[in-house]
Design a protein around this motif. Structure first.
Motif, PDB file in Angstrom:
ATOM      1  N   ALA A   1     -35.013  -5.031  -0.657  1.00 57.57           N
ATOM      2  CA  ALA A   1     -36.305  -4.416  -0.941  1.00 57.57           C
ATOM      3  C   ALA A   1     -37.170  -4.341   0.314  1.00 57.57           C
ATOM      4  CB  ALA A   1     -37.025  -5.205  -2.039  1.00 57.57           C
ATOM      5  N   ALA A   2     -37.145  -5.404   1.113  1.00 55.52           N
ATOM      6  CA  ALA A   2     -37.930  -5.414   2.348  1.00 55.52           C
ATOM      7  C   ALA A   2     -37.427  -4.362   3.323  1.00 55.52           C
ATOM      8  CB  ALA A   2     -37.869  -6.800   2.985  1.00 55.52           C
ATOM      9  N   ALA A   3     -36.102  -4.176   3.389  1.00 51.43           N
ATOM     10  CA  ALA A   3     -35.535  -3.164   4.290  1.00 51.43           C
ATOM     11  C   ALA A   3     -35.883  -1.750   3.823  1.00 51.43           C
ATOM     12  CB  ALA A   3     -34.019  -3.347   4.366  1.00 51.43           C
ATOM     13  N   ARG A   4     -35.793  -1.512   2.516  1.00 48.55           N
ATOM     14  CA  ARG A   4     -36.092  -0.180   1.990  1.00 48.55           C
ATOM     15  C   ARG A   4     -37.571   0.162   2.114  1.00 48.55           C
ATOM     16  NH1 ARG A   4     -32.160   2.355  -1.083  1.00 48.55           N
ATOM     17  NH2 ARG A   4     -30.272   1.105  -1.460  1.00 48.55           N
ATOM     18  N   ALA A   5     -38.414  -0.865   2.043  1.00 47.33           N
ATOM     19  CA  ALA A   5     -39.856  -0.644   2.155  1.00 47.33           C
ATOM     20  C   ALA A   5     -40.312  -0.496   3.604  1.00 47.33           C
ATOM     21  CB  ALA A   5     -40.617  -1.789   1.484  1.00 47.33           C
ATOM     22  N   GLY A   6     -39.395  -0.681   4.530  1.00 45.31           N
ATOM     23  CA  GLY A   6     -39.745  -0.551   5.944  1.00 45.31           C
ATOM     24  C   GLY A   6     -40.470  -1.751   6.513  1.00 45.31           C
ATOM     25  N   LEU A   7     -40.395  -2.883   5.829  1.00 44.45           N
ATOM     26  CA  LEU A   7     -41.085  -4.084   6.310  1.00 44.45           C
ATOM     27  C   LEU A   7     -40.359  -4.723   7.490  1.00 44.45           C
ATOM     28  CD1 LEU A   7     -42.045  -5.726   2.878  1.00 44.45           C
ATOM     29  CD2 LEU A   7     -43.445  -4.265   4.361  1.00 44.45           C
ATOM     30  N   VAL A   8     -39.074  -4.400   7.641  1.00 47.06           N
ATOM     31  CA  VAL A   8     -38.301  -4.914   8.769  1.00 47.06           C
ATOM     32  C   VAL A   8     -37.620  -3.743   9.462  1.00 47.06           C
ATOM     33  CG1 VAL A   8     -37.889  -7.201   7.789  1.00 47.06           C
ATOM     34  CG2 VAL A   8     -36.325  -5.340   7.255  1.00 47.06           C
ATOM     35  N   ASN A   9     -37.437  -3.868  10.750  1.00 49.22           N
ATOM     36  CA  ASN A   9     -36.785  -2.819  11.532  1.00 49.22           C
ATOM     37  C   ASN A   9     -35.273  -2.930  11.341  1.00 49.22           C
ATOM     38  OD1 ASN A   9     -35.708  -1.154  13.537  1.00 49.22           O
ATOM     39  ND2 ASN A   9     -37.430  -1.522  14.917  1.00 49.22           N
TER      40      ASN A   9
END
Length: 245
Positions: free
Chosen positions: A19-27
């Motif tokens: 979810a964090a990756a899809r939301a762009g919270l992490v590169n």
């Protein structure tokens, strides 16, 4: 129950990561999503012989670990059983086990070249000196009354060590072997960057060179899976072999 909790916690962590990756919270360049890592792993299995590399690394680890265990068990028992042996060897072992293995890579290349023996030596080096002290501690924990009873019944020192002390320390010894096998895996990357052309460490190091982060993560995950499966199998074998505990 414990297995279900462990699986559930792992799934929640993976979902949060995705979810964090899809939301762009992490590169994604630095931390790709679990789906990207899985896709990279499947592609590596098909086109880069990832399973073969994993087999090569597993063979190296088990070979070095078996050699370290075969040497550490008798040395540790002798150190604990005879004060002179312990006094002579323990300072040397304590000194060497604090040396960082990466710092010894240049010396290893000078001594053994860049072949398979260097890789095995580095894996052995990271395991033996830790294990021998654990074996000595296991031996010291053998109840003294076991030894005294054996001597009272007429047993000689070799018999006491083999038939009484060794059997009493065996459950703890097997558990420490399981733990140090995990330590041996932690030195795999160091061992396989020394002029290697095979192994998971080689795959990870090659992918790092070209900033292929999903492939790097895939290699790391494979090591983790191998370690998890091996550890659970050894735990099950320990419970089966020592049901009386």
């Amino acid at each position: 129950m414990q297995a279900a909790v462990g699986v559930g916690t792992s799934l929640l962590l993976l979902l949060a990561w995705e979810a964090a990756a899809r939301a762009g919270l992490v590169n994604s360049t630095f931390l790709p999503s679990p789906v990207a890592v899985l896709n990279a792993m499947l592609l590596m299995v098909q086109k880069q012989n990832l399973l073969w590399h994993a087999g090569v690394s597993t063979l190296r680890v088990w070979t070095a670990f078996a050699l370290a265990a075969a040497m550490a068990v008798p040395v540790g028992i002798l150190m604990s059983s005879y004060r002179v042996v312990g006094a002579a060897l323990e300072p040397i072992i304590d000194f060497i086990r604090y040396l960082p293995v990466p710092a010894l890579v240049p010396l290893s290349i000078i001594w053994f070249g860049v072949g398979e023996s260097t890789k095995l030596y580095l894996l052995w080096l990271g395991t033996f000196f830790q294990l021998v002290l654990l074996v000595a501690d296991d031996m010291r924990r053998v109840p003294q009354e076991y030894v005294e009873i054996a001597y009272t019944l007429g047993a000689r020192t070799p018999q006491v060590l083999r038939d009484v002390a060794f059997r009493a320390m065996l459950p703890g010894l097997v558990d420490n072997l399981r733990i140090t096998l995990g330590w041996c895996w932690t030195y795999l990357i160091i061992a396989e960057i020394v002029a290697a052309d095979s192994g998971i460490g080689f795959v990870i190091w090659t992918a790092r060179r070209y900033m292929k982060t999903p492939e790097v993560m895939a290699g790391v995950v494979v090591i983790g899976i191998i370690g998890l499966v091996t550890d659970q199998l050894l735990r099950a074998a320990h419970r089966r072999a020592f049901r009386y505990l």
